[in-house]
Design an enzyme around this catalytic site. Sequence first.
Site, PDB file in Angstrom:
ATOM      1  N   ASP A  13       0.888  -1.071  -0.087  1.00  0.00           N
ATOM      2  CA  ASP A  13       0.009  -0.012   0.074  1.00  0.00           C
ATOM      3  C   ASP A  13       0.967   1.245   0.048  1.00  0.00           C
ATOM      4  O   ASP A  13       0.728   2.171  -0.639  1.00  0.00           O
ATOM      5  CB  ASP A  13      -0.811  -0.072   1.307  1.00  0.00           C
ATOM      6  CG  ASP A  13      -1.932  -0.950   1.254  1.00  0.00           C
ATOM      7  OD1 ASP A  13      -2.342  -1.472   0.032  1.00  0.00           O
ATOM      8  OD2 ASP A  13      -2.575  -1.299   2.357  1.00  0.00           O
ATOM      9  N   ARG A  93      -0.211   4.809  17.398  1.00  0.00           N
ATOM     10  CA  ARG A  93      -0.397   5.849  16.077  1.00  0.00           C
ATOM     11  C   ARG A  93      -0.297   6.998  16.893  1.00  0.00           C
ATOM     12  O   ARG A  93       0.292   7.997  16.059  1.00  0.00           O
ATOM     13  CB  ARG A  93      -1.925   5.674  15.982  1.00  0.00           C
ATOM     14  CG  ARG A  93      -2.338   4.437  15.445  1.00  0.00           C
ATOM     15  CD  ARG A  93      -1.339   3.710  14.310  1.00  0.00           C
ATOM     16  NE  ARG A  93      -1.790   2.670  13.737  1.00  0.00           N
ATOM     17  CZ  ARG A  93      -0.874   1.816  12.889  1.00  0.00           C
ATOM     18  NH1 ARG A  93       0.336   2.339  12.430  1.00  0.00           N
ATOM     19  NH2 ARG A  93      -1.425   0.473  12.626  1.00  0.00           N
ATOM     20  N   ASP A 122      -7.479   3.587  12.679  1.00  0.00           N
ATOM     21  CA  ASP A 122      -5.977   3.989  12.417  1.00  0.00           C
ATOM     22  C   ASP A 122      -5.908   5.661  11.938  1.00  0.00           C
ATOM     23  O   ASP A 122      -5.335   6.334  12.238  1.00  0.00           O
ATOM     24  CB  ASP A 122      -4.960   3.133  11.989  1.00  0.00           C
ATOM     25  CG  ASP A 122      -4.840   2.182  13.182  1.00  0.00           C
ATOM     26  OD1 ASP A 122      -4.991   2.273  14.292  1.00  0.00           O
ATOM     27  OD2 ASP A 122      -4.312   0.746  12.628  1.00  0.00           O
ATOM     28  N   SER A 174      -4.736  -9.223   8.035  1.00  0.00           N
ATOM     29  CA  SER A 174      -4.143  -7.990   8.398  1.00  0.00           C
ATOM     30  C   SER A 174      -3.737  -7.800   9.740  1.00  0.00           C
ATOM     31  O   SER A 174      -4.350  -8.084  10.787  1.00  0.00           O
ATOM     32  CB  SER A 174      -5.314  -6.642   8.144  1.00  0.00           C
ATOM     33  OG  SER A 174      -4.948  -5.677   8.490  1.00  0.00           O
TER      34      SER A 174
END
Length: 391
Positions: A13, A93, A122, A174
């Site tokens: 990605d 994060r 996220d 994931s």
Amino acid sequence: MSKVVLAYSGGLDTSCAVAWIKENYGLDVVCFSAFIGEVKNALELRKRAIACGAKKVHIVDLKSEFARDFILPALHAHAKYEDGYLLATSLGRPLIAKHLVAVAQREKAEYVAHGCTAKGNDQVRIEVGVRTLDPNLKIIAPLKEWSFKSREEEIEYAKSRGLPIKVTKKSPYSIDKNIWGVAIEAGHLEDPWAEPSAESYMMTVPPERAPKRPAYVQIDFSKGVPVRLNGRALPLVSLIEKLNAVGGRYGVGRLDMIENRLVGIKSREIYEAPAAAILMYAHESLEALVLDREYLHYKKLLSQKYAELVYYGLWFTPLKEALDAFMQKHQWRVTGNVRLKLDRGNIIMAGRKSPHSLYEEKLATYSKGDTFDHTAANGFIKLWGLPYEKK
Ligand code: ARG
């Protein structure tokens, strides 16, 4: 040319994102990668980013800062989202957002970018973090903007642009991992009735395959900070890594949850957090010894709120800061030793002691040497129940 700093993981990605941003926004792309516990090779990562078209790459090891400024406050707060999730991803994060902003400011970039999707928590944590710290930065989220409908289309794009993508057989899951734990979703886990298969897990052995004989671990705390493991002084990051290893061998710290995401959906996620589970239990147990009933009961309410703030991406906020002050207030008492037994998936209390213990054996004992005033009990009960006596 204007610049963007992209939070770069090295995966498909964000590799496509480097080329895509250049093409669609006409910006110079600076890549930023933070190491917080997912093992990565800095050299490879740098090479790949450059090959994707990045002008520059910043790679920083943030494990110590992560442990000191994010994990430790969450440990002191006993933060568990919906009573279970120990918040590994959620805690990472705001740290990434903080450094993304710092790099952007140093680079005098107008934009930052990230590889989060529109469906997850996220994106909220990164974007709210960035906006709180520097509202002037513009945010690009390629995964929410581009038109690729599938992984295959993304791979096609990568090939057509000559991006150095290793098309390996993709894990169906994931995964997001750092030293505080790993979160695993998607694939067959999307069916809440489906039991996770053996290969869904990555940090722990199945409890039934752990050694038959339990292992003891002793954790020594100094003012709320775990400082020694089995008598050996260790920096927090190493202590966590060691506990992940031993906890993983004994199959502890697994969790299978249906959780309420911020974006309104329920999701099924499995977690492994051996060190986090052990340290959380140890810290809670020591606090139970050294703090009084009213404080402990009240703290529970705030712990829940704290976990929600972390999960919701509200790390850099006044309430979170105020709750930190509350959680810190009595950490000086949380000094002492906790001994735990790891036994095929279970973390079992073996003993705790502290110089600040409020436990008094002479008051608690049912044997000789009891100093509890038995005559005080009747009067106490009379007044305690008085309001409720039937008239
Ligand atoms: N559900 C967790 C959270 O929102 C973890 C998300 C991490 N992503 C993943 N690919 N499993 O914090």
